[in-house]
Scaffold this active site. Structure first.
Site, PDB file in Angstrom:
ATOM      1  N   GLY A   1       0.588  -0.726  -0.065  1.00 43.97           N
ATOM      2  CA  GLY A   1      -0.224   0.300  -0.218  1.00 43.97           C
ATOM      3  C   GLY A   1       1.120   1.187   0.153  1.00 43.97           C
ATOM      4  O   GLY A   1       1.855   0.813  -0.291  1.00 43.97           O
ATOM      5  N   ASN A   2      -0.496   2.078   0.042  1.00 51.48           N
ATOM      6  CA  ASN A   2       1.380   3.679   0.217  1.00 51.48           C
ATOM      7  C   ASN A   2      -0.007   4.131   1.775  1.00 51.48           C
ATOM      8  O   ASN A   2      -0.910   4.326   1.891  1.00 51.48           O
ATOM      9  CB  ASN A   2       1.176   4.162  -1.070  1.00 51.48           C
ATOM     10  CG  ASN A   2      -0.144   4.651  -1.217  1.00 51.48           C
ATOM     11  OD1 ASN A   2      -0.920   5.562  -1.052  1.00 51.48           O
ATOM     12  ND2 ASN A   2      -0.703   3.930  -3.065  1.00 51.48           N
TER      13      ASN A   2
END
Ligand code: CTP
Length: 405
Positions: free
Chosen positions: A213-214
């Site tokens: 993810g980020n």
């Protein structure tokens, strides 16, 4: 009785007869606690749900219920004329129909006819009533005339029903009204436009408990959605894993992965006038998804994670516009050579506008402020100084409106 400041914005809060009338008490509180001078104009049906005493106590002034009371003050004209904003929450199907047809058989409908300030309707009703062609045509008429009609929220309705028709959260309605008041113009400039915005960050699952993810919080995309709604647009917000409250009047579609976002974006963009890709989309996803949790084994090194490329949604939307003149806006998160990389990205992706901002070192991600440069494919370059993400959003919409014509 309150002593109002002379410069306090004057709000006429219309309440029509639906069960959601009780939520208007919370909306009223938000207005009064933030220094607005509110006159509540409940319809006779609304008083079945919440009585006059509650409106008077919460607003600090008598509720305006009777056209034939205090006739010497000409209330049926004065309240609308003097208001800086008229908001009707909840707005029933009946009230919308009356407003669309210019009926004026009570104080609230008179107020709507005499108001020359911005008008916001927050509809609430059962899904069938909202979807009925009569209601939809009335809503379209009101929007065409410059009113902001917020889309109802989806969720639990009266009784056991669920669907579209809930009154949006009072806090979100308040935020929408605050934005409309701040703009102070009668004609919202995105009226009749459908805009699609992606927000948040995609998650690419590795196994049932892990993902790539980020750090994107979704705040910038949500600010774009909220400001577009206040400017009269029909808004579809594609939310990738953001945990923020739904902005009022916005259709929210929740997605998780880049592939889900692509599918939702292609669908929503079919009739969109503009799309803004503010989401941080993962460029890669694990080549394989393990259906069971990947376990560590003593003495064995972990296998490397093989990745495959995700489709570039922004480039695809730019290359295959779903309708002529559709405007495509991208975001570029850069850590180095910010402007040079931004210009190259604008050309590579083929979009009309690119918001370039610097990320990393605590900048942009999760913050309430942002600074950026807005690059246009037509060679324009607009510096957006550090400020609230809402301000950046308004600048983006200014550029979109100028290009949509
Ligand atoms: N974007 C997209 N699909 C992807 C990756 C990015 O639609 N698979 C969109 C983002 O929503 C954003 C823009 O492209 O509007 C730029 O995202 P960014 O991450 O800055 O660019 P990348 O394409 O990842 O380019 P690079 O790896 O060179 O930084």
């Amino acid at each position: 009785m309150k002593t109002d400041r002379l410069d306090a914005p004057r709000v006429a809060l219309g309440v029509s007869g639906g069960i959601a009338a009780y939520k208007a008490c919370e909306l009223l509180r938000r207005f009064t606690e933030s220094g607005h001078q509110v006159t509540v104009v409940p319809t006779a049906a609304a008083l079945h749900f919440v009585g006059e005493a509650t409106w008077a106590a919460l607003s600090g002034r008598p509720a305006a219920v009777e056209t034939w009371e205090n006739v010497h003050e000409v209330p049926h004209v004065r309240i609308g004329q003097q208001a800086d904003l008229v908001v009707v929450a909840p707005a029933t199907a009946d009230l919308l129909a009356k407003a669309a047809h210019g009926l004026a058989d009570d104080l609230l409908t008179n107020t709507l006819l005499t108001a020359r300030c911005p008008v916001v309707f927050a509809p609430a009703m059962h899904t069938e009533m909202w979807e009925h062609p009569a209601t939809q045509e009335n809503v379209a008429t009101l929007r065409r005339r410059g009113a902001v009609v917020l889309e109802p929220a989806v969720g639990r309705l009266t009784g056991v029903d669920t669907g579209k028709g809930r009154l949006p959260d009072p806090g979100a309605i308040f935020e929408a009204c605050r934005r409309v008041l701040a703009r102070g113009v009668r004609e919202p400039d995105l009226t009749g436009k459908h805009v699609v915005i992606s927000a948040g960050g995609t998650r690419e699952p590795l196994d049932p408990v892990r993902y790539l993810g980020n750090h994107s919080s979704g705040k910038q995309g949500y600010a774009l959605a909220a400001t577009a709604a206040a400017r009269g647009a029909r808004v579809t917000l594609l939310s990738a894993n953001a945990t923020l409250p739904d902005p009022a009047g916005v259709d929210v579609v929740h997605v998780s992965t880049a592939l889900e976002l692509r599918e939702a974006a292609l669908k929503a963009c079919a009739d969109a006038d503009a799309v803004v890709m503010a989401a941080a989309v993962a460029d890669f996803r694990p080549a394989e998804y393990a259906t069971g949790k990947i376990k560590k084994k003593d003495g064995v090194d972990p296998a490397p994670v093989a990745l495959v490329r995700n489709p570039d949604i922004l480039a695809e939307l730019s290359a295959h516009r779903a309708r002529p003149g559709q405007l495509v806006v991208g975001f570029a998160a850069e850590t180095d050579e910010v402007l040079a990389n931004g210009r190259a990205k604008l050309a590579r992706k083929g979009c009309d506008l690119l918001v370039v901002n610097e990320v990393g070192g605590g900048k942009a991600f999760g913050q309430d402020v942002n600074a950026a440069v807005l690059l246009g494919a037509d060679g324009t370059e607009t510096e957006i100084p550090e400020g609230p993400k809402e301000t950046l959003a308004e600048t983006v919409w200014d550029a979109v409106v100028a290009r949509l014509g």
